[in-house]
Write a protein that holds these residues in place. Sequence first.
Motif, PDB file in Angstrom:
ATOM      1  N   LYS A  20       0.837  -1.208   0.000  1.00  0.00           N
ATOM      2  CA  LYS A  20       0.000   0.000   0.000  1.00  0.00           C
ATOM      3  C   LYS A  20       0.873   1.259   0.000  1.00  0.00           C
ATOM      4  O   LYS A  20       0.460   2.296  -0.500  1.00  0.00           O
ATOM      5  CB  LYS A  20      -1.017  -0.017   1.145  1.00  0.00           C
ATOM      6  CG  LYS A  20      -0.485   0.233   2.545  1.00  0.00           C
ATOM      7  CD  LYS A  20      -1.629   0.212   3.534  1.00  0.00           C
ATOM      8  CE  LYS A  20      -1.178   0.295   4.988  1.00  0.00           C
ATOM      9  NZ  LYS A  20      -0.819   1.636   5.433  1.00  0.00           N
ATOM     10  N   GLN A 161       8.516  12.995  13.828  1.00  0.00           N
ATOM     11  CA  GLN A 161       7.233  12.355  14.139  1.00  0.00           C
ATOM     12  C   GLN A 161       6.817  11.365  13.070  1.00  0.00           C
ATOM     13  O   GLN A 161       6.366  10.266  13.364  1.00  0.00           O
ATOM     14  CB  GLN A 161       6.156  13.417  14.320  1.00  0.00           C
ATOM     15  CG  GLN A 161       4.906  12.840  14.939  1.00  0.00           C
ATOM     16  CD  GLN A 161       3.852  13.897  15.083  1.00  0.00           C
ATOM     17  OE1 GLN A 161       3.169  14.245  14.109  1.00  0.00           O
ATOM     18  NE2 GLN A 161       3.733  14.446  16.266  1.00  0.00           N
ATOM     19  N   SER A 163       7.650  10.383   8.619  1.00  0.00           N
ATOM     20  CA  SER A 163       8.238  10.706   7.315  1.00  0.00           C
ATOM     21  C   SER A 163       7.157  11.064   6.296  1.00  0.00           C
ATOM     22  O   SER A 163       7.454  11.540   5.211  1.00  0.00           O
ATOM     23  CB  SER A 163       9.019   9.496   6.791  1.00  0.00           C
ATOM     24  OG  SER A 163       8.118   8.431   6.506  1.00  0.00           O
ATOM     25  N   GLN A 164       5.914  10.779   6.645  1.00  0.00           N
ATOM     26  CA  GLN A 164       4.843  10.937   5.655  1.00  0.00           C
ATOM     27  C   GLN A 164       4.643  12.395   5.238  1.00  0.00           C
ATOM     28  O   GLN A 164       4.287  12.686   4.099  1.00  0.00           O
ATOM     29  CB  GLN A 164       3.540  10.355   6.213  1.00  0.00           C
ATOM     30  CG  GLN A 164       3.625   8.842   6.411  1.00  0.00           C
ATOM     31  CD  GLN A 164       2.440   8.263   7.158  1.00  0.00           C
ATOM     32  OE1 GLN A 164       1.735   8.982   7.871  1.00  0.00           O
ATOM     33  NE2 GLN A 164       2.213   6.971   7.015  1.00  0.00           N
ATOM     34  N   PRO A 310       8.976   1.056  11.722  1.00  0.00           N
ATOM     35  CA  PRO A 310       8.127   0.842  12.907  1.00  0.00           C
ATOM     36  C   PRO A 310       7.013  -0.174  12.685  1.00  0.00           C
ATOM     37  O   PRO A 310       6.540  -0.782  13.651  1.00  0.00           O
ATOM     38  CB  PRO A 310       7.552   2.239  13.181  1.00  0.00           C
ATOM     39  CG  PRO A 310       7.635   2.958  11.865  1.00  0.00           C
ATOM     40  CD  PRO A 310       8.868   2.440  11.199  1.00  0.00           C
ATOM     41  N   ASP A 311       6.614  -0.393  11.434  1.00  0.00           N
ATOM     42  CA  ASP A 311       5.504  -1.334  11.209  1.00  0.00           C
ATOM     43  C   ASP A 311       5.921  -2.777  11.481  1.00  0.00           C
ATOM     44  O   ASP A 311       5.082  -3.678  11.492  1.00  0.00           O
ATOM     45  CB  ASP A 311       4.972  -1.212   9.771  1.00  0.00           C
ATOM     46  CG  ASP A 311       4.326   0.140   9.521  1.00  0.00           C
ATOM     47  OD1 ASP A 311       4.220   0.941  10.470  1.00  0.00           O
ATOM     48  OD2 ASP A 311       3.925   0.405   8.364  1.00  0.00           O
ATOM     49  N   ARG A 334       8.252   5.548  18.208  1.00  0.00           N
ATOM     50  CA  ARG A 334       7.649   5.669  16.877  1.00  0.00           C
ATOM     51  C   ARG A 334       6.223   5.112  16.826  1.00  0.00           C
ATOM     52  O   ARG A 334       5.550   5.194  15.797  1.00  0.00           O
ATOM     53  CB  ARG A 334       8.490   4.901  15.828  1.00  0.00           C
ATOM     54  CG  ARG A 334       9.948   5.263  15.723  1.00  0.00           C
ATOM     55  CD  ARG A 334      10.230   6.690  15.316  1.00  0.00           C
ATOM     56  NE  ARG A 334       9.214   7.314  14.495  1.00  0.00           N
ATOM     57  CZ  ARG A 334       8.985   7.015  13.218  1.00  0.00           C
ATOM     58  NH1 ARG A 334       9.708   6.139  12.583  1.00  0.00           N
ATOM     59  NH2 ARG A 334       8.041   7.637  12.554  1.00  0.00           N
ATOM     60  N   LYS A 338       0.168   5.572  15.725  1.00  0.00           N
ATOM     61  CA  LYS A 338      -0.260   4.742  14.594  1.00  0.00           C
ATOM     62  C   LYS A 338      -1.769   4.505  14.745  1.00  0.00           C
ATOM     63  O   LYS A 338      -2.450   5.274  15.423  1.00  0.00           O
ATOM     64  CB  LYS A 338       0.532   3.436  14.579  1.00  0.00           C
ATOM     65  CG  LYS A 338       2.043   3.648  14.451  1.00  0.00           C
ATOM     66  CD  LYS A 338       2.426   4.265  13.128  1.00  0.00           C
ATOM     67  CE  LYS A 338       3.930   4.373  12.968  1.00  0.00           C
ATOM     68  NZ  LYS A 338       4.314   5.146  11.794  1.00  0.00           N
ATOM     69  N   ARG A 384      -2.463  -4.266  12.046  1.00  0.00           N
ATOM     70  CA  ARG A 384      -1.219  -5.006  12.337  1.00  0.00           C
ATOM     71  C   ARG A 384      -1.305  -5.731  13.684  1.00  0.00           C
ATOM     72  O   ARG A 384      -0.639  -6.744  13.884  1.00  0.00           O
ATOM     73  CB  ARG A 384      -0.007  -4.069  12.285  1.00  0.00           C
ATOM     74  CG  ARG A 384       0.167  -3.462  10.905  1.00  0.00           C
ATOM     75  CD  ARG A 384       1.529  -2.907  10.616  1.00  0.00           C
ATOM     76  NE  ARG A 384       1.443  -2.038   9.451  1.00  0.00           N
ATOM     77  CZ  ARG A 384       1.388  -2.453   8.184  1.00  0.00           C
ATOM     78  NH1 ARG A 384       1.444  -3.732   7.906  1.00  0.00           N
ATOM     79  NH2 ARG A 384       1.272  -1.595   7.187  1.00  0.00           N
TER      80      ARG A 384
HETATM   81  O1  LIG Z   1       5.204   6.358   3.938  1.00  0.00           O
HETATM   82  C1  LIG Z   1       4.650   5.296   4.216  1.00  0.00           C
HETATM   83  O2  LIG Z   1       4.168   4.542   3.344  1.00  0.00           O
HETATM   84  C2  LIG Z   1       4.598   4.880   5.633  1.00  0.00           C
HETATM   85  C3  LIG Z   1       5.489   5.416   6.541  1.00  0.00           C
HETATM   86  C4  LIG Z   1       5.575   4.976   7.941  1.00  0.00           C
HETATM   87  O3  LIG Z   1       5.045   5.985   8.750  1.00  0.00           O
HETATM   88  P1  LIG Z   1       5.967   7.033   9.568  1.00  0.00           P
HETATM   89  O4  LIG Z   1       6.813   7.784   8.620  1.00  0.00           O
HETATM   90  O5  LIG Z   1       4.950   7.912  10.237  1.00  0.00           O
HETATM   91  O6  LIG Z   1       6.774   6.225  10.521  1.00  0.00           O
HETATM   92  C5  LIG Z   1       4.804   3.679   8.183  1.00  0.00           C
HETATM   93  O7  LIG Z   1       4.637   3.463   9.563  1.00  0.00           O
HETATM   94  C6  LIG Z   1       3.447   3.718   7.508  1.00  0.00           C
HETATM   95  O8  LIG Z   1       2.746   2.528   7.728  1.00  0.00           O
HETATM   96  C7  LIG Z   1       3.604   3.860   6.017  1.00  0.00           C
END
Ligand SMILES: O=C(O)C1=C[C@@H](OP(=O)(O)O)[C@@H](O)[C@H](O)C1
Length: 434
Positions: A20, A161, A163-164, A310-311, A334, A338, A384
């Motif tokens: 995804k 906090q 990377s998104q 973190p996932d 981290r 979620k 998860r």
């Molecule tokens: O960019 C992505 O696809 C994701 C980034 C991660 O988040 P964080 O950057 O908030 O850790 C991850 O935990 C999330 O399930 C998907």
Amino acid sequence: MEAIVSPSRVSGIYTPPASKSAMQRACAAALLHPGTTVVNHPGRSEDDAAALRIVGQLGAQVSDHGDRIGIASTGHPQLPQQPLIDCGESGLSIRMFTPIAALVDGPLQLTGRGSLLQRPMQFFAEVLPQLGVPTTLNKGLLPISINGPLQPGDIEIDGSQSSQYLTGLLMAYGAAAHTGATIRVRDLKSKPYVDLTLALMQHFGMNVPRNEGYEAFVFGPSKPRAQSVVTYTVEADWSGAAFGLVAGAIAGRLEVNGLDVFSEQADKNILQVLIQAGIPLSVREDGITVGSDSLPGKGRGWAFNATDCPDLFPPLVALAAFCDGTSVIEGVSRLAHKESNRALTLQEEFGKLGLTVELQDDLMIIRGGCPLRGGVVSARHDHRIAMALAVAALRAEGPVTITGAEAVGKSYPQFWQHLQQLGAAVSLTGQSTA
Ligand SMILES: O=C(O)C1=C[C@@H](OP(=O)(O)O)[C@@H](O)[C@H](O)C1
Ligand SMILES: C=C(OP(=O)(O)O)C(=O)O
């Protein structure tokens, strides 16, 4: 819906679903691409559906042909007729599409559902106004109201906090017209996810910044992009596959096909932990075999830093439960924001099955090696958590009932079916009581 997972062995071959993370990025890049994108092996999770809906609302034409999806776009997001964009429960969608939607000239509102309504978004109120976008939130939470157009400029952001947010800004800067701009980032976490973003941008011919040690992303001047057709194949999901790999490790022998061992995905690091735990593992370019035909023994305790992936915490807790001695995972901070507060959720729900999970500052310490007991646990509206409990239940002493089992739809709708096909004793009943 409840899933009752009874102790059982798994065996066979399976292919995890589409990632995804890759699918949602492909939708965003397709919206920003002038011309047509053909997305092969599209993801079908709830988060993927949210991303497809969003690009449709922002003006792309989406045509679904089952095994491929066509997305035609002018390359510029359009002001939607209904200026309220629903990102479902997807953290990536809201954080990636907000800067992209801010490229539109005019007012827009973005919101979400369920756990997303509790996840912090204050970042946008601090950053978007610096880029010419007045922004309001509801006490740091959704909905978010913005009034674009976003004008890329030199900026410094906090990457600790999530990377998104950076992923969204990179995409927006990569598509917008400007004479050059730099995004400086303090303390970036989940770095491989940014690599995935940059790889997608490269694939789609966007303006790709120079990555200076994850501390600065330096964009040159944008160039006009000609209409073209881009074909993109969504790779298989290491995050979902991690559950199958742990199932094979603790309860049988599985061949997992379709994974790219050279992927940018953060969660391919699960392999490092399986190796440390002493799990039989064979990694080939065309597939991974994990576990053994004889009744799997226990693994040994291990230590792993999951700050950037973190996932992996939930499947790793299921693995640690079956490894003798103590296993330690770093990166607990981290997990707070979620779909649930995953450190506490893992501690509480695995605790119901008799597993001791201690939290000490940024460390999660798991005292494994004793059989888990059967019982009733909750997915806590977190896909998860549902999948981790299900996998651990394969080796529990009695049946484990997981309430709220439908949560898996967020990333892996076929999860229960796949587990059944691999021989796990899973029965699905009733409506959600989680
Ligand atoms: O960019 C992505 O696809 C994701 C980034 C991660 O988040 P964080 O950057 O908030 O850790 C991850 O935990 C999330 O399930 C998907
Ligand atoms: C945290 C997750 O996703 P998101 O942040 O995109 O909602 C996840 O899939 O585990």
